[in-house]
Design an enzyme around this catalytic site. Structure first.
Site, PDB file in Angstrom:
ATOM      1  N   LYS A 147       3.144   3.990 -11.352  1.00  0.00           N
ATOM      2  CA  LYS A 147       1.979   3.373 -11.103  1.00  0.00           C
ATOM      3  C   LYS A 147       1.555   2.309 -12.210  1.00  0.00           C
ATOM      4  O   LYS A 147       1.115   1.291 -12.226  1.00  0.00           O
ATOM      5  CB  LYS A 147       0.901   3.968 -10.592  1.00  0.00           C
ATOM      6  CG  LYS A 147       1.145   4.587  -9.108  1.00  0.00           C
ATOM      7  CD  LYS A 147       1.254   3.547  -7.939  1.00  0.00           C
ATOM      8  CE  LYS A 147       0.997   3.990  -6.578  1.00  0.00           C
ATOM      9  NZ  LYS A 147       1.057   3.102  -5.448  1.00  0.00           N
ATOM     10  N   TYR A 202       4.341  10.107 -10.918  1.00  0.00           N
ATOM     11  CA  TYR A 202       3.698   9.182 -10.031  1.00  0.00           C
ATOM     12  C   TYR A 202       2.772   8.527 -10.826  1.00  0.00           C
ATOM     13  O   TYR A 202       2.974   7.016 -10.692  1.00  0.00           O
ATOM     14  CB  TYR A 202       2.736  10.188  -8.975  1.00  0.00           C
ATOM     15  CG  TYR A 202       1.813   9.408  -8.357  1.00  0.00           C
ATOM     16  CD1 TYR A 202       2.217   8.399  -7.058  1.00  0.00           C
ATOM     17  CD2 TYR A 202       0.582   9.388  -8.372  1.00  0.00           C
ATOM     18  CE1 TYR A 202       1.085   7.805  -6.558  1.00  0.00           C
ATOM     19  CE2 TYR A 202      -0.464   8.682  -7.625  1.00  0.00           C
ATOM     20  CZ  TYR A 202      -0.128   7.909  -6.598  1.00  0.00           C
ATOM     21  OH  TYR A 202      -0.943   7.439  -6.142  1.00  0.00           O
ATOM     22  N   ASN A 255       0.654  -1.071   0.083  1.00  0.00           N
ATOM     23  CA  ASN A 255      -0.055  -0.254  -0.055  1.00  0.00           C
ATOM     24  C   ASN A 255       1.054   1.417  -0.108  1.00  0.00           C
ATOM     25  O   ASN A 255       0.274   2.377  -0.465  1.00  0.00           O
ATOM     26  CB  ASN A 255      -1.207   0.043   1.271  1.00  0.00           C
ATOM     27  CG  ASN A 255      -1.463   1.392   1.440  1.00  0.00           C
ATOM     28  OD1 ASN A 255      -2.591   1.841   0.819  1.00  0.00           O
ATOM     29  ND2 ASN A 255      -0.802   2.008   2.555  1.00  0.00           N
TER      30      ASN A 255
END
Length: 257
Positions: A154, A150, A82
């Site tokens: 991802k 970012y 996470n």
């Protein structure tokens, strides 16, 4: 339905002291799991008994975490990767230095690769395990003004997760991705406040700008517990035939079917 679903199982939740991570850790604990939580700083919640302080951007952290878990419990059943954050400033390509790109990829991609590599041998030996990688809707719907580096990290995580699921599925290990949209976490609220300051607008106006840009059909942020519910389901025996999937929890933000 989830009560005692994870009794006797050991779970790792990285970045598990606040926001989505804490909601996931609480959910798995309530369902009977022994949950180990990692974060850079110790939690204020003293009920977290199994905490490992670690900066996951440091390459040696993964092996240290794996060694502590396996020495104490002798197994690992669930990994929830996470930990992650948008560490870079907005403004597009010209504002991003090599350091910004490096930091985002270290935390949001390479740290997860390292954790999985360190713990997968134990899962393969026991012929069972579940890995859930937390991604973001921005990996499919990047916002250049806010999330360029970012989002790219991802997006790489999504591809890696699919490849890993294909590799280890025959060994009894399932790998899935959960991609939240805009979630009411301390990091998101801080992001909106910083956006308001840099844009010289009110916090309410900054919130509206983010929601309009993302296009959330439901018109509100998700609660962390709403993400945790899906993670717990995917980690449970109820999802035994689900692997290699990427689930969006974005309030209808994704513009594609």
């Amino acid at each position: 339905m989830m009560e005692n679903s994870f009794k006797g199982q050991v779970a790792l939740v990285t970045g598990g002291t606040k926001g989505i991570g804490k909601a996931i850790a609480d959910k798995l604990t309530a369902a009977g799991a022994q949950v180990v939580v990692t974060a850079r700083t110790a939690p204020t919640d003293t009920s977290l008994q199994n905490f490992i302080a670690a900066d996951l951007t440091q390459p040696d952290s993964a092996d240290r975490i794996a060694k502590e878990i396996l020495n104490k419990y002798g197994r690992i059943n669930i990994i929830v990767n996470n930990a992650g954050a948008n560490l870079s400033p907005g403004g597009g390509f010209s504002t991003l230095s090599d350091e910004h790109w490096y930091n985002d990829w270290q935390l949001n991609f390479l740290s997860i690769v390292r954790i999985n590599k360190a713990l997968l041998p134990a899962m393969i030996e026991q012929k069972h395990g579940v890995i859930i990688n937390i991604s973001t809707g921005a990996a499919k719907q990047p916002i250049w003004e806010m999330t360029m580096s970012y989002s790219s990290a991802k997006a790489a995580l999504n591809v890696y997760s699919k490849a890993l699921a294909s590799e280890v599925g025959s060994k009894g290990i399932r790998v899935n991705v959960v991609s939240p949209g805009v979630v009411k976490t301390p990091l998101m609220l801080e992001f909106i406040e910083n956006l308001a300051t840099s844009s010289q607008i009110t916090v309410d106006a900054a919130f509206k700008a983010v929601m309009d840009k993302v296009g959330v059909a439901m018109g509100r942020m998700a609660e962390p517990e709403e993400i945790a519910d899906l993670v717990a389901f995917l980690a449970s025996p109820n999802a035994n035939y689900i692997t290699g999937a990427n689930y969006s929890v974005d309030g209808g933000a994704s513009p594609t079917v």
